[in-house]
Design an enzyme around this catalytic site. Structure first.
Site, PDB file in Angstrom:
ATOM      1  N   ARG A 199      27.516 -39.793  -6.821  1.00 31.17           N
ATOM      2  CA  ARG A 199      26.096 -39.472  -6.677  1.00 31.17           C
ATOM      3  C   ARG A 199      25.266 -40.510  -5.921  1.00 31.17           C
ATOM      4  O   ARG A 199      24.059 -40.360  -5.792  1.00 31.17           O
ATOM      5  CB  ARG A 199      25.440 -39.212  -8.041  1.00 31.17           C
ATOM      6  CG  ARG A 199      25.993 -38.025  -8.757  1.00 31.17           C
ATOM      7  CD  ARG A 199      25.141 -37.510  -9.887  1.00 31.17           C
ATOM      8  NE  ARG A 199      24.536 -38.542 -10.676  1.00 31.17           N
ATOM      9  CZ  ARG A 199      23.222 -38.785 -10.702  1.00 31.17           C
ATOM     10  NH1 ARG A 199      22.398 -38.054  -9.990  1.00 31.17           N
ATOM     11  NH2 ARG A 199      22.739 -39.745 -11.442  1.00 31.17           N
ATOM     12  N   ASP A 200      25.912 -41.566  -5.400  1.00 31.94           N
ATOM     13  CA  ASP A 200      25.143 -42.516  -4.604  1.00 31.94           C
ATOM     14  C   ASP A 200      26.009 -43.065  -3.461  1.00 31.94           C
ATOM     15  O   ASP A 200      26.059 -44.273  -3.230  1.00 31.94           O
ATOM     16  CB  ASP A 200      24.613 -43.654  -5.476  1.00 31.94           C
ATOM     17  CG  ASP A 200      23.456 -44.407  -4.810  1.00 31.94           C
ATOM     18  OD1 ASP A 200      22.824 -43.834  -3.902  1.00 31.94           O
ATOM     19  OD2 ASP A 200      23.201 -45.563  -5.195  1.00 31.94           O
ATOM     20  N   ILE A 201      26.676 -42.149  -2.770  1.00 29.04           N
ATOM     21  CA  ILE A 201      27.477 -42.538  -1.615  1.00 29.04           C
ATOM     22  C   ILE A 201      26.539 -42.869  -0.463  1.00 29.04           C
ATOM     23  O   ILE A 201      25.724 -42.034  -0.041  1.00 29.04           O
ATOM     24  CB  ILE A 201      28.428 -41.390  -1.194  1.00 29.04           C
ATOM     25  CG1 ILE A 201      29.339 -41.012  -2.352  1.00 29.04           C
ATOM     26  CG2 ILE A 201      29.226 -41.779   0.035  1.00 29.04           C
ATOM     27  CD1 ILE A 201      30.303 -42.081  -2.765  1.00 29.04           C
ATOM     28  N   ASN A 260      26.766 -48.938  -0.084  1.00 31.00           N
ATOM     29  CA  ASN A 260      27.682 -48.964  -1.223  1.00 31.00           C
ATOM     30  C   ASN A 260      29.150 -48.946  -0.814  1.00 31.00           C
ATOM     31  O   ASN A 260      30.022 -48.556  -1.583  1.00 31.00           O
ATOM     32  CB  ASN A 260      27.388 -47.799  -2.170  1.00 31.00           C
ATOM     33  CG  ASN A 260      26.156 -48.065  -3.010  1.00 31.00           C
ATOM     34  OD1 ASN A 260      25.694 -49.196  -3.114  1.00 31.00           O
ATOM     35  ND2 ASN A 260      25.603 -47.020  -3.607  1.00 31.00           N
ATOM     36  N   THR A 276      19.896 -41.582  -3.189  1.00 33.51           N
ATOM     37  CA  THR A 276      19.200 -42.347  -2.155  1.00 33.51           C
ATOM     38  C   THR A 276      18.696 -41.397  -1.079  1.00 33.51           C
ATOM     39  O   THR A 276      19.471 -40.596  -0.543  1.00 33.51           O
ATOM     40  CB  THR A 276      20.155 -43.388  -1.526  1.00 33.51           C
ATOM     41  OG1 THR A 276      20.584 -44.301  -2.543  1.00 33.51           O
ATOM     42  CG2 THR A 276      19.454 -44.161  -0.423  1.00 33.51           C
TER      43      THR A 276
END
Length: 533
Positions: free
Chosen positions: A271-273, A277, A307
């Site tokens: 959920r935050d690729i 990161n 993001t």
């Protein structure tokens, strides 16, 4: 601050519901795959007299002790059990002050174990730390420079105070602060995020995911001790290079896809690729920051965090976030690497969110110079606005594995050097490739001419088969050609890295040489490449 907020700190604490430390009923074979074994003294909360036993730890985190080679009791280590190195006075003599490992299941249920050789005690402690949480810091590490800062965490470099053989020289420590966590509007949500992050990192074992070594829970902070990667983020790498070549972009995307598949396989989504990161140091790549990781929900959207510029469009529509949500974010990274700029750009945060939601992406050819149509089509499949139209992680991985077989220069690149395990590839579309047929025939004729195993009768049969595979008016092979399974077999031979002695053509089998095999595979690659733009 409300008192109920404190239930979300500490993140980990001894809250086992047991009334005894050891389980006495052995329902499984706990003897298998022992990773640590020492003779150690033991004191319990019931008995202060030291007794010596054999303590063993297996790869599943089961700690047990035995006497005369007979198991007496065991405990499954987990995040609800703490371990700590403390100084314990075992008699009235000052010299009897020893460093022991305290293992606690609840406030009142614990044991002390130690070996007279502190190095053995410490080694056993480090092995236990893979499965429980630690309540030491100063005895283990020295904090130094700040490496990175996040929303409510900071990353420091750590140096071990007592370094064991084969232990890394440096670690990274991601620190969550108690006060910053409890100041969040929804402390419970972030409490769950942190626990999920620790669970997922402990569960995963992928070469492309940052390795978690230990969890340290102190009064005012929680520290995740991970491997230390010297290089910076993919964001900085791309910023320095402006944009990446197609080959490098595909290789990075392949590694990230393998990492994501590992996350999805245990029932979670990242959920935050995003570029920030991904850590990259030469050929070493690691997916990091699992702070927004959550279990896959099929019926509802649980959390809408992400993001801006990377968020899957369905999140704006309050649809469930599933595996293809991560695929979309991965598509944004792929686009950025090939194009040199993000698909969504705005001077304001609200403007960026609006563009992200509308998902109107510019795929103009002028943006993707020297990028094949195959990669562009793959990128479009990843960035489909509707999740049901988006490529899934399994098909994405298969396509990427196919594209990494060869470099642009035509040199063979084995996927074995990039990933672990064999790969699959479909040859359904090869039936219309006329030139490949002649390549194939040429290589087979070359083999047959140099082989003494063929009789004249077998050669005549082989030539008749090739002649019978006549092309239609459009220059295509008939659908029932025996050509396809033969090539499929060729591919499988290479992936297994063990060439068989022959290859089948129809009902016959013929030997094939390594150079001809690579020639065939390169021919496949060239014919399936689209023109450069």
């Amino acid at each position: 601050m409300n008192d109920h907020q404190y239930q979300y700190w500490p993140i980990f604490q001894e809250n086992d519901s047991t009334k005894a430390f050891w389980n006495k009923k052995f329902e499984q074979n706990i003897d298998c795959s022992i990773i640590s074994q020492y003779c150690m003294n033991r004191i319990t909360w019931k008995c202060s007299k030291p007794c010596e036993y054999q303590f063993l730890l297996n790869q599943n985190g089961i700690l047990f002790y035995q006497h005369n080679n007979k198991p007496k009791g065991y405990v499954q280590l987990n995040h609800d059990i703490s371990i700590k190195i403390i100084d314990l006075k075992i008699s009235n003599n000052k010299s009897d002050l020893v460093k022991v490992i305290r293992i606690k299941r609840t406030k009142d249920i614990f044991i002390y174990i130690w070996n007279q050789d502190y190095k053995s005690t410490f080694q056993f402690f480090k092995n236990l730390s893979q499965f429980s949480f630690i309540q030491n810091l100063d005895q283990l590490y020295t904090l130094s420079d700040v490496i990175a800062k996040g929303g409510f965490s900071k990353v420091f470099s750590l140096t071990p105070n007592l370094r064991l053989p084969n232990q890394p020289l440096n670690y990274a420590g991601k620190i969550y602060n108690k006060e910053e966590l409890l100041q969040k509007k929804d402390s419970q949500k972030f409490y769950n995020f942190i626990r999920s992050e620790c669970y997922v990192l402990r569960k995963l074992n992928s070469p492309y995911i940052l390795k978690l070594y230990e969890i340290i829970q102190l009064d005012e902070m929680l520290i995740l001790v991970t491997e230390y990667i010297k290089g910076g983020s993919l964001y900085q790498y791309l910023k320095d290079k402006k944009k990446l070549t197609e080959i490098e972009s595909i290789q990075i995307l392949l590694k990230l896809t393998i990492a994501l598949q590992a996350v999805h396989n245990i029932g979670y989504v990242h959920r935050d690729i995003k570029l920030e990161n991904v850590l990259i140091d030469k050929d070493n790549l690691k997916l990091i920051d699992f702070g927004f990781t959550e279990k896959i929900q099929r019926d509802r959207l649980q959390n809408g965090q992400g993001t801006a510029g990377y968020i899957a469009p369905e999140v704006f529509m309050r649809q469930p976030y599933q595996e293809v949500g991560d695929v979309f974010s991965l598509g944004v990274i792929f686009y950025s690497m090939l194009c040199g700029r993000a698909p969504f750009r705005s001077n304001t945060y609200d403007g960026l969110l609006k563009l992200n939601k509308e998902c109107q992406i510019d795929f103009s050819e002028s943006r993707f110079l020297n990028v094949s149509q195959k990669s562009i089509y793959l990128m479009k499949a990843m960035l489909q606005k509707q999740p049901e139209n988006r490529i899934n992680i399994q098909d994405l991985l298969a396509q990427l594995q196919a594209q990494t077989l060869f470099s642009h220069s035509g040199n063979f690149i084995s996927t074995q050097s990039i990933i672990d395990g064999s790969v699959g590839l479909s040859f359904n579309h090869l039936q219309s490739k006329n030139t490949l047929k002649s390549f194939y025939q040429q290589s087979q004729n070359s083999v047959s001419e140099n082989s003494s195993q063929f009789s004249n009768h077998q050669l005549k049969q082989k030539k008749r088969r090739f002649k019978s595979q006549s092309m239609d008016k459009k220059g295509q092979f008939p659908k029932q050609s025996s050509f396809k399974p033969s090539l499929k077999y060729v591919y499988q031979m290479e992936i297994q890295q063990s060439y068989e002695d022959n290859i089948s053509i129809g009902d016959q089998e013929y030997p094939i040489q390594d150079q001809n095999l690579q020639f065939l595979q390169f021919s496949y690659y060239q014919l399936n490449r689209q023109k450069f733009v």
